[in-house]
Design a protein around this motif. Structure first.
Motif, PDB file in Angstrom:
ATOM      1  N   ALA C 181       0.989  -1.073   0.003  1.00 50.25           N
ATOM      2  CA  ALA C 181      -0.130   0.004  -0.023  1.00 50.25           C
ATOM      3  C   ALA C 181       0.882   1.316  -0.180  1.00 50.25           C
ATOM      4  O   ALA C 181       0.777   2.228  -0.629  1.00 50.25           O
ATOM      5  CB  ALA C 181      -0.970   0.099   1.330  1.00 50.25           C
ATOM      6  N   GLU C 182       1.801   1.281   0.922  1.00 52.60           N
ATOM      7  CA  GLU C 182       2.861   2.434   0.707  1.00 52.60           C
ATOM      8  C   GLU C 182       3.449   2.666  -0.290  1.00 52.60           C
ATOM      9  O   GLU C 182       3.395   3.948  -0.704  1.00 52.60           O
ATOM     10  CB  GLU C 182       3.712   2.347   2.077  1.00 52.60           C
ATOM     11  N   GLY C 183       4.038   1.675  -0.816  1.00 47.35           N
ATOM     12  CA  GLY C 183       4.626   1.921  -2.347  1.00 47.35           C
ATOM     13  C   GLY C 183       3.938   2.500  -3.312  1.00 47.35           C
ATOM     14  O   GLY C 183       4.216   3.622  -4.025  1.00 47.35           O
ATOM     15  N   ILE C 184       2.639   1.996  -3.277  1.00 51.71           N
ATOM     16  CA  ILE C 184       1.550   2.410  -4.190  1.00 51.71           C
ATOM     17  C   ILE C 184       1.413   4.051  -4.177  1.00 51.71           C
ATOM     18  O   ILE C 184       1.191   4.814  -4.925  1.00 51.71           O
ATOM     19  CB  ILE C 184       0.278   1.824  -4.358  1.00 51.71           C
ATOM     20  N   LEU C 185       0.958   4.344  -2.741  1.00 52.13           N
ATOM     21  CA  LEU C 185       0.832   5.583  -2.705  1.00 52.13           C
ATOM     22  C   LEU C 185       1.927   6.686  -2.828  1.00 52.13           C
ATOM     23  O   LEU C 185       1.735   7.661  -3.086  1.00 52.13           O
ATOM     24  CB  LEU C 185       0.182   5.764  -1.294  1.00 52.13           C
ATOM     25  N   ASP C 186       3.295   6.188  -2.530  1.00 52.25           N
ATOM     26  CA  ASP C 186       4.291   6.917  -2.981  1.00 52.25           C
ATOM     27  C   ASP C 186       4.238   7.325  -4.193  1.00 52.25           C
ATOM     28  O   ASP C 186       4.595   8.551  -4.601  1.00 52.25           O
ATOM     29  CB  ASP C 186       5.505   6.244  -2.358  1.00 52.25           C
ATOM     30  N   GLY C 187       4.060   6.158  -5.126  1.00 52.13           N
ATOM     31  CA  GLY C 187       4.067   6.613  -6.463  1.00 52.13           C
ATOM     32  C   GLY C 187       2.909   7.605  -7.031  1.00 52.13           C
ATOM     33  O   GLY C 187       3.055   8.430  -7.760  1.00 52.13           O
ATOM     34  N   ALA C 188       1.702   7.273  -6.472  1.00 55.03           N
ATOM     35  CA  ALA C 188       0.700   8.092  -6.641  1.00 55.03           C
ATOM     36  C   ALA C 188       0.830   9.514  -6.271  1.00 55.03           C
ATOM     37  O   ALA C 188       0.751  10.376  -7.236  1.00 55.03           O
ATOM     38  CB  ALA C 188      -0.731   7.547  -5.834  1.00 55.03           C
ATOM     39  N   ALA C 189       1.641   9.846  -5.177  1.00 55.20           N
ATOM     40  CA  ALA C 189       1.922  11.055  -4.867  1.00 55.20           C
ATOM     41  C   ALA C 189       3.012  11.782  -5.966  1.00 55.20           C
ATOM     42  O   ALA C 189       2.872  12.945  -6.288  1.00 55.20           O
ATOM     43  CB  ALA C 189       2.517  10.967  -3.460  1.00 55.20           C
ATOM     44  N   LEU C 190       3.867  10.763  -6.311  1.00 56.21           N
ATOM     45  CA  LEU C 190       4.772  11.417  -7.428  1.00 56.21           C
ATOM     46  C   LEU C 190       3.960  11.643  -8.593  1.00 56.21           C
ATOM     47  O   LEU C 190       4.249  12.812  -9.345  1.00 56.21           O
ATOM     48  CB  LEU C 190       5.631  10.114  -7.735  1.00 56.21           C
ATOM     49  N   PHE C 191       3.096  10.831  -9.139  1.00 55.25           N
ATOM     50  CA  PHE C 191       2.255  11.369 -10.279  1.00 55.25           C
ATOM     51  C   PHE C 191       1.389  12.617 -10.020  1.00 55.25           C
ATOM     52  O   PHE C 191       1.494  13.539 -10.853  1.00 55.25           O
ATOM     53  CB  PHE C 191       1.287  10.181 -10.548  1.00 55.25           C
ATOM     54  N   ALA C 192       1.048  12.565  -8.843  1.00 53.22           N
ATOM     55  CA  ALA C 192      -0.006  13.913  -8.481  1.00 53.22           C
ATOM     56  C   ALA C 192       1.193  15.092  -8.627  1.00 53.22           C
ATOM     57  O   ALA C 192       0.760  16.285  -9.048  1.00 53.22           O
ATOM     58  CB  ALA C 192      -0.452  13.854  -7.098  1.00 53.22           C
ATOM     59  N   ALA C 193       2.482  15.010  -8.066  1.00 52.41           N
ATOM     60  CA  ALA C 193       2.901  16.157  -8.004  1.00 52.41           C
ATOM     61  C   ALA C 193       3.576  16.598  -9.628  1.00 52.41           C
ATOM     62  O   ALA C 193       3.537  17.618 -10.029  1.00 52.41           O
ATOM     63  CB  ALA C 193       4.426  15.902  -7.295  1.00 52.41           C
ATOM     64  N   VAL C 194       3.909  15.604 -10.408  1.00 55.56           N
ATOM     65  CA  VAL C 194       4.250  15.699 -11.756  1.00 55.56           C
ATOM     66  C   VAL C 194       3.202  16.720 -12.608  1.00 55.56           C
ATOM     67  O   VAL C 194       3.338  17.505 -13.310  1.00 55.56           O
ATOM     68  CB  VAL C 194       4.753  14.557 -12.373  1.00 55.56           C
ATOM     69  N   ILE C 195       1.805  15.860 -12.421  1.00 53.64           N
ATOM     70  CA  ILE C 195       0.921  16.707 -13.049  1.00 53.64           C
ATOM     71  C   ILE C 195       0.017  17.903 -12.382  1.00 53.64           C
ATOM     72  O   ILE C 195      -0.789  18.429 -12.834  1.00 53.64           O
ATOM     73  CB  ILE C 195      -0.349  15.758 -13.543  1.00 53.64           C
ATOM     74  N   GLY C 196       0.456  18.153 -11.007  1.00 52.18           N
ATOM     75  CA  GLY C 196       0.129  19.108 -10.353  1.00 52.18           C
ATOM     76  C   GLY C 196      -1.346  18.990 -10.188  1.00 52.18           C
ATOM     77  O   GLY C 196      -1.983  20.104 -10.097  1.00 52.18           O
ATOM     78  N   VAL C 197      -1.940  17.974  -9.502  1.00 50.66           N
ATOM     79  CA  VAL C 197      -3.160  17.812  -9.034  1.00 50.66           C
ATOM     80  C   VAL C 197      -3.128  17.383  -7.214  1.00 50.66           C
ATOM     81  O   VAL C 197      -2.100  16.940  -6.774  1.00 50.66           O
ATOM     82  CB  VAL C 197      -4.040  16.467  -9.650  1.00 50.66           C
TER      83      VAL C 197
END
Lengths: 367, 278, 441
Positions: C181-197
């Motif tokens: 779960a944590e790894g997935i959320l870390d990746g998600a946070a990364l995506f969110a940062a890249v596209i700025g949502v």
């Protein structure tokens, strides 16, 4: 390698689809020796299926019709049984013969011929002579169905084509020889159907003269009246319809729209002129409306496929039925109405094409 | 009674009048030569001339926008007839070409990789791993070419293999375009020796996949006149500008080379033995 | 949000119980690996190794063949034995490198070294994701860096992490959510940062209550994150349907999720991207659910890219006697294989083996116009009319009836009582329509 090449037995040849023009290859038996020749079946996705088949659907409709059919034997006696048997048998024979002649795979197992025979029988009087039934089934199966390409390609409901051909060609046999309902047909006497009595009274007396009290309504509902085999018992037909809706074979749309349109339209006329126009409830529970709306108009092949189209189709059937009943030459118009609407099915489908999910509104986009 | 007759007569007159006007207003100028040419064209509307139907071609020829021998199907005789109509000379064209399926691998001789379950159509079947045959070059045998042939010149022999009847073939090339494997080739009708294989697999692989595959052994190349048969990536290919003696066929150890013309089709021997009736 | 429902859909037998409680197990290195060069949707990658080359784990063996393309990396250290044509699990025969592991499993220099993602700008993150060969792991294998590069002017406001896993049988994403779960959320946070949502939704079908629970706990401390329990209906995980169910926004026909301000990524992709950035670890392994009644011991396996299906099957105890269909992916959209010589690619979410009696066979009976396909189609098409057109080779008509909008989810064929190969028809028609469009420009 050797075994692999000899493996082509006749059964392994592409088995023919039931009514398809082009047979689809089916996988052959698995090779006997592991590791020799192909092992897997390969096809496009999806690889699973919900299991429902055409013959299953046909059988469910037959089951839904069974109570009304059995009841017809109860009220019209062995005559009804005779009509049912001759009709189903001749339908099956015609189906097999024409499929043989047209070099299609003989597909009696899909039960569609049984259903057509049964439906046609349900639309015939118990007094029908054997030849009448056979002629009707000939038109239903050979002319209306197989000549058009078989199941799936017929534009008109086969059973109704059979019935209407008989109705036009042999009006005396089809409309003048009714007997009253009685237990097993023991003391049946010649009589007329409620709808023809209505029409006759209108013609002779200038106004309608029908008895339509509580007792009559009860008789009409349980089917204690003259009429074709299957059209009498409203209650059993409705039960069959509910069964089909529960089994998700048919949707409520066509029956409800059909019967609703008849009720609403006759109701309006009755409201303004009760002397010439019968009670809407009388119209709804007499004639072949229930069997037509539940079992004939809902025929997949000849009714539209789109949701909107289905609603239009049902309503159109109802309107035409009323027009024929009130002003036409025949006392009953359900069969004609359904056949006329069958003819409009491709058109309805065309103009009610569903809007694809996420369709861009071209007008808005242009503006 | 009388009114009815008069009414109907009036109606008929009105309709006739309307039709007469419509005929004038919407009249299409006609070239009588085009009609004559259309008469002599085969009338199959096959599209081999790349135009929508024979009428269109006739129009083009009449307007001298197309050659008098533009109908590949009609051949010399039709071109001759058109030449008469157009008042032109027809010198006689090249040799008539017919289609040839460059594969001999029916199910009796060619192995399968899997049991295909799907649409009975070659183009659809080719979407799935290129088809169920182990040889990825061979005829899929589902008869798409036979279906598009407007002249009924392609037979599907038992075991799934398309065979062109050179007598019936008019050279319209529709089948060439329909084949997903691209193994139908136009060849001069006068040539009788053919190498019926399209596999570029190496000899060992090709042999494993099909009993009548070209294995690239070069025997035919050596036996034939210089340059008449060439090797293209493990596949022997005939150059039809050469006349190749029929004896060359006997050189082939795989029975891939056939000589047509004597009796019927190309693939009689193996299918008759194992195929049985369809 | 979340309670929404899209149009159509079906309720197949999910059969997820075969593998949904078995923890992910790492498979020992097989004797050889078959690594396909084309592992992403878009331009195929270009091989940069030849026969006899020694490679290290994580070394690039094929470079990106364009912008919409990603590199492919060696899944372990060893020797390139040969390069040849092998049955690729996506349904074509394709070139692949055969790699014989040397057993040392040595990383290439610079790979798998922990580092901080602090201070990396958006461009650098996207480059790392590209360089590590990250593609959509739900099965489509679309290059992730492309998805993260919306054209300027597209305003995005929502990132959806797709854990619906609506395909029957498959449990790979399910197990990933429970165990990583944590790894997935870390990746998600990364995506969110890249596209700025600022808003991230993890969408999970209700038939995975344990995954929902774990994810709910994991998102607790994260700003803007939430978990939505979605209805259990196929194809809940299809992008357009998922977005509609979550937000009521309709992705325009022929458009992309970004047209409605949403980006959807699979849970596996998020995990892989997160690890790529944090450890500079290329995508060389993934979780594959090997399941179905035709397999002895269904498992969720962490397998190297290139692991042959044969080896996966062996690791799961072998085939049951009459196994008749082998599917790369789930049974609704997966690709049937003719041989176990095919191998795991970045898009292989599962290997489903069905027995003879379970295999649905197409027979192409005439359409009886029962309209069940119209009810099931989540794209609101008329599959009945379409298939009839295509049978008659009327591809222009099929185009007019929007065959290009078909998402090939298979609902129509699943419910068809005449057993018509609907999806096969539509794939054919799409190919023909594309041909026509190319011709007319």
């Amino acid at each position: 390698m050797e075994d692999n090449m000899e493996g082509k037995t006749p059964e392994e040849k592409p088995a023919a689809g039931v009514a398809a023009e082009k047979p689809a290859p089916r996988p052959g038996p698995m090779p006997k020796k592991a590791g020799v020749g192909p092992r897997f079946v390969v096809s496009s996705s999806p690889h699973v299926h919900d299991g429902r088949t055409v013959s299953q659907i046909m059988r469910l409709v037959i089951i839904a019709l069974a109570p009304a059919a059995l009841y017809s034997i109860y009220i019209f006696g062995l005559d009804a049984l005779r009509v049912l048997m001759i009709s189903i048998a001749s339908a099956m024979i015609f189906e097999a013969i024409s499929q043989k002649i047209m070099k299609r795979p003989v597909a009696l197992r899909d039960s569609s011929a049984v259903l057509t025979g049964l439906l046609l029988a349900m639309n015939l009087p118990s007094t029908s002579p054997w030849w009448l039934i056979v002629v009707g089934n000939f038109f239903a199966i050979v002319i209306a169905k197989q000549l058009y390409g078989g199941l799936g390609y017929n534009p008109f409901n086969p059973a109704l084509v059979g019935r209407v051909v008989l109705l036009i060609s042999f009006p005396v046999h089809m409309t003048a020889r009714w007997v009253t309902a009685s237990r097993f047909g023991t003391d049946a006497v010649t009589t007329a159907t409620p709808l023809s009595r209505m029409k006759d009274s209108l013609a002779t007396l200038g106004h309608i003269d029908i008895a339509f009290g509580r007792g009559e309504i009860f008789d009409l509902l349980i089917g204690n009246r003259a009429g074709c085999l299957g059209e009498t018992s409203i209650v059993l037909l409705a039960l069959g319809g509910l069964f089909l809706i529960w089994k998700r074979v048919i949707s409520w749309r066509i029956p409800v729209m059909f019967i609703g349109a008849v009720w609403a339209m006759t109701g309006i006329f009755h409201l303004f002129d009760p002397a010439h126009y019968a009670d809407p409830s009388f119209h709804v529970i007499t004639g072949g409306l229930f069997i037509g709306a539940i079992f004939m108009a809902t025929d997949y092949v000849t009714s539209p496929v789109t949701k909107k189209g289905i609603l239009i189709f049902g309503a159109g059937c109802g309107v035409i039925t009323v027009l024929i009943r009130l002003w036409g030459a025949y006392p009953e118009g359900v069969s004609f109405a359904i056949l006329l609407m069958n003819a409009t099915t491709p058109l309805i489908d065309r103009y009610t094409k569903p809007r694809v999910f996420g369709a861009v509104d071209t007008k808005k986009a242009a503006a | 009674m009388l009114t009815a007759v008069i009414a109907l007569a009036a109606l008929a007159l009105l309709a006739a009048f309307g039709l007469a006007i419509a005929a004038r207003v919407f009249a299409v100028p006609h070239n009588p030569k085009a009609d004559e040419i259309e008469e002599v064209l085969p009338g199959a509307n096959c599209g081999a001339c790349a135009l929508p139907g024979c009428a269109e071609l006739a129009k083009r020829i009449a307007e001298v926008k197309a050659d008098i021998d533009a109908c590949p199907v009609g051949g010399e005789s039709v071109a001759q007839a058109i030449a008469v109509i157009m008042g032109m000379e027809f010198e006689g064209g090249a040799d008539r070409e017919v289609a040839l399926v460059l594969c001999k691998g029916s199910d009796q001789v060619a192995a399968k990789r899997f049991f295909y379950n799907g649409i009975y159509d070659c183009n659809s079947a080719a979407l799935i791993f290129g088809g169920d045959k182990a040889c990825t070059y061979g005829c899929l045998g589902l008869g798409t070419c036979a279906g598009v042939c407007p002249f009924g010149a392609i037979d599907m022999v038992p075991g799934g293999l398309a065979v062109v009847d050179p007598e019936k073939c008019t050279g319209c090339t529709k089948c060439v375009a329909s084949c997903p494997k691209g193994i139908i080739r136009m060849v001069p009708a006068s040539r009788k020796l053919h190498i019926l294989c399209s596999s570029h697999d190496k000899g060992g692989v090709a042999r494993k996949h099909c009993k009548v595959a070209c294995i690239g052994c070069m025997k035919c190349v050596k036996a034939a006149p210089e340059g008449a048969i060439t090797m293209d990536d493990f596949l022997a290919v005939v150059d039809y500008s050469f006349e190749i003696p029929a004896e060359v066929a006997a050189e082939c150890p795989m029975n891939t080379i056939v000589v047509t013309g004597e009796a019927a089709g190309a693939c009689e021997e193996p299918s008759a033995a194992a195929g049985g009736d369809a | 949000m979340g309670s929404g429902r899209f149009f159509g859909g079906i309720h197949p037998s999910y059969n997820k119980g075969l593998a949904d409680s078995s923890a992910i197990v790492e498979m020992p290195l097989p004797e050889r690996l078959v690594v396909f060069f084309a592992q992403n949707l878009g331009a195929p990658s270009q091989p940069v190794v030849k026969k006899g080359d020694e490679v290290k784990k994580g070394q690039v063996i094929a470079e990106a063949g364009g912008f919409v393309s990603t590199p492919v990396h060696a899944p372990t250290s060893g020797t390139i034995d040969s390069i040849g044509i092998y049955p690729s699990p996506v349904g074509v025969d394709a070139p692949a490198a055969v790699l014989t592991p040397d057993g040392k499993d040595e990383w290439f220099e610079g790979c798998s070294v922990e580092r901080s993602s602090e201070g990396l700008d958006v461009g650098q993150i996207k480059e790392i994701i590209h360089d590590n060969g990250i593609v959509g792991m739900g099965g489509a294998t679309f290059p992730t860096h492309v998805k993260l590069s919306p054209p300027a002017g597209k305003k995005m406001d929502l990132l959806v992490i797709n854990g619906a896993e609506c395909e029957p049988y498959l449990t790979a994403d399910h197990r990933l959510m429970v165990e990583h779960a944590e790894g997935i959320l870390d990746g998600a946070a990364l995506f969110a940062a890249v596209i700025g949502v600022g808003r991230v939704v993890i969408a999970i079908e209700k038939n995975k209550p344990d995954a929902i629970e774990v994810m709910r706990k994991a998102v607790a401390g994260r700003q803007g994150f939430s978990v939505e329990a979605m209805g259990v209906i196929y194809p809940q995980g299809a992008e357009k349907q998922l977005i509609f169910a979550l937000t009521k926004r309709k992705v325009p026909a022929g458009g992309l999720p970004m047209d409605v301000g949403v980006l959807v990524h699979n849970v596996g992709t998020a995990l892989a991207a997160g690890e790529a950035v944090r450890y500079n670890r290329p995508l060389i392994q993934r979780v594959v659910t090997v399941t179905g009644s035709g397999i002895r011991e269904p498992k969720n396996i962490l397998a190297r890219v290139g692991t042959r299906f044969e080896d996966l099957v062996k690791f799961c105890g072998g085939l049951e006697g009459d196994a008749a269909k082998c599917i790369n992916g789930g049974p609704m959209m997966g690709v049937a294989q003719y041989s176990l010589d095919a191998a795991v690619t970045k898009g292989t979410s599962g290997l489903v083996i069905l027995r003879q009696e379970e295999v649905a066979q197409f027979v192409s009976d005439a359409c009886i116009r029962c309209a069940r396909c119209l009810e099931a189609c989540p794209m609101r098409l008329n599959p009945s009319a379409l298939s009839i057109f295509i049978e008659k080779m009327r591809f222009e008509d099929a185009n007019e009836y929007n065959v290009m909008d078909c998402i090939e989810c298979g609902c129509c064929a699943y419910v068809c009582p005449s057993r018509r190969p609907m999806v096969h028809h539509f794939r054919r028609a799409k190919a023909e329509v594309r041909k026509l469009q190319r011709k007319t420009g």
